[in-house]
Design an enzyme around this catalytic site. Structure first.
Site, PDB file in Angstrom:
ATOM      1  N   PHE A 147       0.831  -1.198   0.000  1.00 21.35           N
ATOM      2  CA  PHE A 147       0.000   0.000   0.000  1.00 21.35           C
ATOM      3  C   PHE A 147       0.873   1.258   0.000  1.00 21.35           C
ATOM      4  O   PHE A 147       0.683   2.172  -0.791  1.00 21.35           O
ATOM      5  CB  PHE A 147      -0.911  -0.028   1.231  1.00 21.35           C
ATOM      6  CG  PHE A 147      -1.945   1.051   1.215  1.00 21.35           C
ATOM      7  CD1 PHE A 147      -3.077   0.924   0.414  1.00 21.35           C
ATOM      8  CD2 PHE A 147      -1.794   2.185   1.994  1.00 21.35           C
ATOM      9  CE1 PHE A 147      -4.027   1.918   0.378  1.00 21.35           C
ATOM     10  CE2 PHE A 147      -2.742   3.179   1.965  1.00 21.35           C
ATOM     11  CZ  PHE A 147      -3.863   3.050   1.163  1.00 21.35           C
ATOM     12  N   ILE A 150       2.530   1.811  -3.352  1.00 18.73           N
ATOM     13  CA  ILE A 150       1.649   2.397  -4.365  1.00 18.73           C
ATOM     14  C   ILE A 150       1.454   3.882  -4.110  1.00 18.73           C
ATOM     15  O   ILE A 150       1.528   4.718  -5.001  1.00 18.73           O
ATOM     16  CB  ILE A 150       0.295   1.655  -4.373  1.00 18.73           C
ATOM     17  CG1 ILE A 150       0.480   0.268  -4.969  1.00 18.73           C
ATOM     18  CG2 ILE A 150      -0.739   2.441  -5.162  1.00 18.73           C
ATOM     19  CD1 ILE A 150      -0.727  -0.617  -4.827  1.00 18.73           C
ATOM     20  N   GLN A 154       2.566   7.134  -6.450  1.00 13.60           N
ATOM     21  CA  GLN A 154       1.623   8.137  -6.896  1.00 13.60           C
ATOM     22  C   GLN A 154       2.156   9.543  -6.640  1.00 13.60           C
ATOM     23  O   GLN A 154       2.149  10.392  -7.507  1.00 13.60           O
ATOM     24  CB  GLN A 154       0.341   7.973  -6.092  1.00 13.60           C
ATOM     25  CG  GLN A 154      -0.824   8.454  -6.820  1.00 13.60           C
ATOM     26  CD  GLN A 154      -1.802   7.327  -6.934  1.00 13.60           C
ATOM     27  OE1 GLN A 154      -2.458   7.025  -5.960  1.00 13.60           O
ATOM     28  NE2 GLN A 154      -1.859   6.697  -8.064  1.00 13.60           N
ATOM     29  N   HIS A 447     -32.608  37.169 -57.927  1.00 13.27           N
ATOM     30  CA  HIS A 447     -31.541  37.811 -57.161  1.00 13.27           C
ATOM     31  C   HIS A 447     -30.186  37.581 -57.839  1.00 13.27           C
ATOM     32  O   HIS A 447     -29.455  38.530 -58.125  1.00 13.27           O
ATOM     33  CB  HIS A 447     -31.548  37.241 -55.731  1.00 13.27           C
ATOM     34  CG  HIS A 447     -30.466  37.759 -54.845  1.00 13.27           C
ATOM     35  ND1 HIS A 447     -30.697  38.603 -53.795  1.00 13.27           N
ATOM     36  CD2 HIS A 447     -29.134  37.537 -54.851  1.00 13.27           C
ATOM     37  CE1 HIS A 447     -29.561  38.887 -53.192  1.00 13.27           C
ATOM     38  NE2 HIS A 447     -28.582  38.238 -53.818  1.00 13.27           N
ATOM     39  N   GLU A 448     -29.884  36.328 -58.120  1.00  8.12           N
ATOM     40  CA  GLU A 448     -28.588  36.021 -58.739  1.00  8.12           C
ATOM     41  C   GLU A 448     -28.515  36.592 -60.149  1.00  8.12           C
ATOM     42  O   GLU A 448     -27.463  37.058 -60.578  1.00  8.12           O
ATOM     43  CB  GLU A 448     -28.343  34.506 -58.771  1.00  8.12           C
ATOM     44  CG  GLU A 448     -28.281  33.835 -57.387  1.00  8.12           C
ATOM     45  CD  GLU A 448     -27.262  34.468 -56.452  1.00  8.12           C
ATOM     46  OE1 GLU A 448     -26.263  35.035 -56.942  1.00  8.12           O
ATOM     47  OE2 GLU A 448     -27.471  34.407 -55.224  1.00  8.12           O
ATOM     48  N   HIS A 451     -27.417  40.153 -59.909  1.00  7.20           N
ATOM     49  CA  HIS A 451     -25.960  40.275 -59.766  1.00  7.20           C
ATOM     50  C   HIS A 451     -25.270  40.093 -61.105  1.00  7.20           C
ATOM     51  O   HIS A 451     -24.429  40.898 -61.509  1.00  7.20           O
ATOM     52  CB  HIS A 451     -25.425  39.183 -58.832  1.00  7.20           C
ATOM     53  CG  HIS A 451     -25.668  39.415 -57.384  1.00  7.20           C
ATOM     54  ND1 HIS A 451     -25.371  40.597 -56.754  1.00  7.20           N
ATOM     55  CD2 HIS A 451     -26.148  38.588 -56.419  1.00  7.20           C
ATOM     56  CE1 HIS A 451     -25.672  40.486 -55.467  1.00  7.20           C
ATOM     57  NE2 HIS A 451     -26.155  39.276 -55.231  1.00  7.20           N
ATOM     58  N   ASP A 523     -24.898  40.707 -48.825  1.00  3.68           N
ATOM     59  CA  ASP A 523     -24.481  41.608 -49.902  1.00  3.68           C
ATOM     60  C   ASP A 523     -24.364  43.033 -49.385  1.00  3.68           C
ATOM     61  O   ASP A 523     -23.408  43.743 -49.691  1.00  3.68           O
ATOM     62  CB  ASP A 523     -25.521  41.603 -51.030  1.00  3.68           C
ATOM     63  CG  ASP A 523     -25.579  40.266 -51.745  1.00  3.68           C
ATOM     64  OD1 ASP A 523     -24.594  39.520 -51.658  1.00  3.68           O
ATOM     65  OD2 ASP A 523     -26.613  39.992 -52.378  1.00  3.68           O
TER      66      ASP A 523
HETATM   67 ZN    ZN Z   1     -26.529  38.226 -53.393  1.00  2.00          ZN
END
Ligand code: ZN
Ligand code: ADP
Ligand code: MG
Length: 637
Positions: A147, A150, A154, A447-448, A451, A523
């Site tokens: 004991f 050990i 430790q 939308h596109e 652009h 955007d």
């Molecule tokens: Zn856009």
């Protein structure tokens, strides 16, 4: 939503080594101890339990012998086992020194009576005998010893942990490590950087030559460049070329929870490197510790400052004769503490740019080694289509191409795998499962188309390469435009047209549907930021004039304190007016174009709804059919 090819990536920093789980191993040992205890107890009770025979005194035994009740007596040292006529066994004890006959005759047993009893003396010896006889003492002692052992182990372990805490944890690449060896051949492009660094290689290879003419070699070299441009790779290559030990540590690995640990790690790192000289110390992402001191909020940066101070001290403290060169890399040179950049520290600064077209081709070639390609693969075209890509992006493009081919069970990577990968690396994977409703699809298409139309009509924008309403990453759709060639400079006219193009989607939605959606929010952000930069950074507004009102890094909270606004409220309101004027003019420009080309807008949008994406060739032919001359880019010629 528009997407250009500018990206920002945060590189993940490698996590430091975790200490072994102390708690876990303690639990394990504790359970082991308890088990040993149980074992001991059970053995003990087993040995004790075998002696359940009745005990009698010597005088009683003597009487029994006199009456002839005893069949046999076995003498073991100290104890007597008597077997009676009725086959019961009884136990008695006597002194060790005297013999059984003597003792019995002392109680008045005659020799004649004794002769009827079978007496045997069992001189037990050997290991088992001693073990059994000593076990009552031995086992508890053994248990305690184990004991304690050990427990001490430790404590010692924890002690060792604390001891190694201050060690640098730098990863060492030994010069003879062929597997990890990187040379300049593995780094494409970066010509100027390589030239600068070959001086260092020369020095590390042959320091004597330099010392003899009294040359002083720079102690520190700072590699600066965008993420993924190959800074780390280049540093490794210097070590590989020179054939010296390479100690690599990331800035974040210095910083621990406890104040002083970072500093002690720095000390340890320099010491180890000096022992291994000639060597290179490489501090990756040095901005994690090297930020401007004193500008922080709260008290959390004591540790960082101490670490930085220690780096400064160590760099001052070693002589060029040590044959150790310190290299560091950062993508934020603007936040570094000026003390780091002072002569005698990182006074040699090497900038690594994003690769240009021919460099990109070289990088692609390097990463195409050991990859099987179909005949149609043309890396020149891939390089042309990837302006703004860093080395790391190109590496991942190659990899994505290979993955695509493998997933479709082909043994060779084809050109269209690579082309598809460009978009994947640029915008993230397609999200085909993200189904738009019919109305959403229509809005996104217009939308596109808005652009794309504005971009095609305005003279200073980049040509459109692809329009799509398949959502990718966070965008519902995208219009991909690529510059005709790599640009280092951008003009005011380009900025203005770019802003108008960014607003193309917004304007189209407004005109066609008489309503607005959340779609254009990104955007608007991009366009507004660009307009603001024009006014405050580039002096592109007449009413404000040639003044840079904001630094190149914009707002840095940790950098130089909180009050970075260095202009009056009056100027501030002029800026706001200018920004809104630029936005308004761009909006009107986009609106005019869309109103004038309304039929073309409808054509593009309808085609998009039908096909979901339009490639460049088809788009160009639509433009020609409507009397608009498409922009010629070298990339597709
Ligand atoms: Zn856009
Ligand atoms: P940084 O440190 O500048 O962020 P890295 O050196 O970690 O970038 O580069 C990441 C990867 O990108 C490298 O491992 C390499 O595969 C690839 N790479 C980057 N630049 C180049 C280059 N000039 N030549 C070849 N490969 C490169
Ligand atoms: Mg790096």
């Amino acid at each position: 939503m528009t997407k250009t090819n500018k990206k920002d990536k945060n590189k993940k920093k490698p996590a430091g080594k975790m200490p072994p789980n102390i708690k876990g191993s303690f639990l394990g040992n504790f359970i082991a101890s308890v088990l040993i205890l149980f074992l001991t107890i059970s053995i003990y009770s087993y040995l004790g339990g075998s002696r359940v025979n009745e005990k009698i005194s010597i005088s009683e035994l003597a009487k029994a012998v006199e009456f002839g009740d005893v069949k046999s007596i076995t003498v073991k040292s100290g104890s007597i086992e008597a077997v009676f006529v009725d086959d019961t066994t009884k136990i008695s004890t006597k002194e060790e020194t005297s013999g059984i006959e003597e003792v019995l005759s002392a109680y008045g047993v005659t020799t004649e009576q004794l002769s009827k009893v079978d007496i045997s003396v069992d001189r037990e010896g050997g290991f088992l005998y001693w073990l059994i006889s000593l076990s009552p003492i031995l086992f508890p002692i053994l248990f305690i010893v184990v004991f304690l052992w050990i427990m001490t182990r430790q404590v010692k372990g924890a002690g060792m942990q604390a001891f190694s805490f201050g060690q640098s944890r730098a990863r060492l690449t030994a010069p003879d490590d062929q597997k990890q060896r990187v040379t300049f051949k593995d780094v494409a492009g970066c010509k100027e950087a390589k030239e600068e660094l070959s001086e260092i290689v020369d020095f590390l290879k042959n320091p004597k030559k330099f010392f003899e003419v009294g040359a002083r070699i720079p102690k520190g070299i700072l590699l600066m460049g965008a993420p993924g441009t190959g800074k780390t790779l280049l540093a490794r290559a210097v070590a590989g070329e020179a054939g010296v030990a390479f100690f690599s540590i990331s800035g974040s690995e210095f910083v621990e929870m406890f104040v002083g640990v970072g500093a002690s790690r720095v000390r340890d790192l320099f010491q180890t490197a000096k022992k291994a000289a000639p060597a290179i110390i490489f501090m990756d992402e040095i901005d994690a510790v090297g930020r401007v001191r004193g500008g922080g909020l709260g008290g959390g940066n004591d540790e960082r400052e101490q670490t930085l101070n220690q780096i400064l001290v160590e760099m001052d403290g070693f002589e060029p004769t040590e044959k150790v060169v310190v290299m560091a890399a950062t993508n934020r040179p603007d936040v570094l503490d000026p003390a780091l950049l002072r002569p005698g520290r990182f006074d040699r600064r090497v900038t690594i740019d994003l690769p240009d077209r021919s460099d990109r081709e070289e990088i692609l070639k390097i990463h195409s080694k050991s990859k099987p390609f179909a005949e149609d693969v043309d890396l020149t075209v891939v390089a042309e289509r990837t302006p703004g890509f860093s080395g790391a992006d190109l590496y991942s493009l190659m990899n994505e191409g290979a993955i695509l081919a493998a997933r479709e069970n082909r043994t060779k990577i084809a050109q269209f795998d690579l082309i598809r990968s460009i978009e994947k690396v640029m915008l993230g994977p397609e999200r085909r499962s993200h189904v738009l409703s019919k109305k959403e699809k229509e809005i996104t298409a217009y939308h596109e188309a808005g652009h794309a139309l504005v971009a095609s009509v305005l003279p200073y924008t980049d040509p459109v390469h692809k329009i799509s309403i398949i959502s990718r990453g966070r965008a519902a759709g995208y219009t991909l435009k690529l510059p005709i060639e790599d640009k280092k400079l951008q003009s005011k006219n380009e900025f203005l047209d770019d802003i108008a193009m960014s607003l193309g989607g917004y304007v189209a939605e407004k005109i066609i549907f008489g309503d607005l959606t959340t779609g254009p929010s990104n955007d608007l952000q991009v366009a507004t930021a660009l307009a603001r930069d024009m006014v405050t950074k580039y002096g592109m507004s007449e009413n404000v004039g040639p003044m840079a009102l904001e630094g190149s890094n914009g707002k840095t909270i940790f950098g130089r304190g909180l009050n970075e606004k260095e202009y009056s409220e009056q100027v501030s309101s002029v800026i706001d007016k200018e920004v809104s004027r630029i936005m308004k003019e761009a909006h009107d420009k986009a609106e005019k174009i869309i109103n004038e080309h309304r039929p073309l807008l409808d054509t593009i949008a309808k085609r998009l709804i039908e096909k979901e994406s339009i490639e460049r060739d088809e788009f160009d032919s639509i433009l020609v059919a409507n009397g608009i001359q498409p922009k010629i880019s070298e990339a597709s010629s």
